[in-house]
Design an enzyme around this catalytic site. Structure first.
Site, PDB file in Angstrom:
ATOM      1  N   ASP A   1     -41.720 -33.237  17.718  1.00  0.00           N
ATOM      2  CA  ASP A   1     -40.690 -33.490  18.731  1.00  0.00           C
ATOM      3  C   ASP A   1     -40.346 -32.213  19.504  1.00  0.00           C
ATOM      4  OD1 ASP A   1     -39.551 -36.289  17.390  1.00  0.00           O
ATOM      5  OD2 ASP A   1     -40.187 -34.766  15.952  1.00  0.00           O
TER       6      ASP A   1
ATOM      7  N   GLU B   1     -37.891 -37.457  28.386  1.00  0.00           N
ATOM      8  CA  GLU B   1     -38.996 -38.404  28.238  1.00  0.00           C
ATOM      9  C   GLU B   1     -38.493 -39.808  28.555  1.00  0.00           C
ATOM     10  OE1 GLU B   1     -42.041 -37.873  25.135  1.00  0.00           O
ATOM     11  OE2 GLU B   1     -41.649 -39.968  24.627  1.00  0.00           O
TER      12      GLU B   1
ATOM     13  N   ASP C   1     -36.864 -34.449  24.267  1.00  0.00           N
ATOM     14  CA  ASP C   1     -37.568 -35.607  23.697  1.00  0.00           C
ATOM     15  C   ASP C   1     -36.525 -36.371  22.896  1.00  0.00           C
ATOM     16  OD1 ASP C   1     -39.500 -37.362  22.815  1.00  0.00           O
ATOM     17  OD2 ASP C   1     -40.163 -36.085  21.181  1.00  0.00           O
TER      18      ASP C   1
END
Lengths: 179, 179
Positions: free
Chosen positions: B141, B68, B7
């Site tokens: 996260d 992501e 992420d």
């Protein structure tokens, strides 16, 4: 002082190396453009750009790297790739401890043409005269990279020293995140 | 199949490693977050992230990296840093020839919770149950990175094969830019 200017991009990344200093004549050392095929994956394109950029840094040993500051505006589909491409010269500078400067497009245009809203043709024309080139650098990304390097020679030195002082002061005061 | 989920971010970059396969139980191998101080220069922050991410890739030897997908929306001041940070796992994958997958936040949420608009608490709660963790991964996260890895195990394999076939076909037809 030798500056490598980088106009970041995945389809075309402009590179320009300029020698010069405050009150000294400017000289173009090298100019070029790195292209990566849109049919490749983003990782492969970034890696191809990194391999080529590292080759330039090794060959020309710049004292500083100047990168065009990317804004989150304009064509959204290409802006992410441009931002990712800009990470490559940033990493190259950090790995060698070289000063990294970022200049906005309007700062570059103002430095080179006197007009922050100059168009690409005006920037190319002025950079050709300033560097006393026999022909205009092409494509526009290559001329932009030279303009970035010239902008940094003219206004970058003093500015980086101020930014460095601010960063040092901020670190002393414990501003920002911590590991 | 071992997947490293990333992420991306400069202030906090979530990392999660998951083992699993179609119809096989999932297992969390590692989870963590890399932080870089906002008082450092962008180049130094990217380099610190790269050093840490490379350490993870060396230690856990993933078969694929899932990142992501960053969109040019939301907070403009942080989106550029996030896009630049996402270049780091992309480079890591390309350098090793590892498959690189990108999943959107809504794809990840849908895969893990069944709802593409789930909030962070729901994602964290579901990922804790799916991976049979004794406590919820923090910060969000870190949970998001695990969710990305799980999403990739569940839907990534088939999808990457399709994307690879499309990329190969596009290259044969000469679609896209050329060097």
């Amino acid at each position: 002082m030798r500056v490598l200017g980088v106009d970041p991009g995945l389809t075309r990344c402009g590179l320009g190396v300029v020698d010069g200093g405050m009150g000294r004549p400017l000289r173009m050392v090298a100019v070029g453009v790195v292209r990566t095929p849109a049919s490749d994956g983003i990782g492969e394109r970034l890696l191809a750009l990194q391999v080529e950029l590292e080759r330039w840094v090794e060959e020309y040993s710049p004292d500083a790297i100047a990168v065009e500051r990317v804004f989150a505006r304009g064509d959204v589909s290409t802006i992410m790739g441009t931002a990712q491409a800009s990470a490559i010269p940033m990493l190259a500078a950090a790995r060698r401890g070289l000063p990294l400067a970022m200049h906005t497009p309007s700062e570059v245009k103002a430095a080179v043409t006197g007009n922050g809203r100059a168009d690409k043709a005006q920037v190319t024309s002025m950079i050709t005269r300033i560097l006393k080139l026999t022909e205009a650098p092409r494509p526009a990304d290559a001329a932009d990279a030279l303009a970035l390097a010239v902008c940094h020679v003219w206004r970058g030195g003093a500015r980086s020293r101020i930014e460095e002082a601010v960063a040092v002061a901020a670190r002393r005061q414990g501003v920002g995140g911590r590991r």
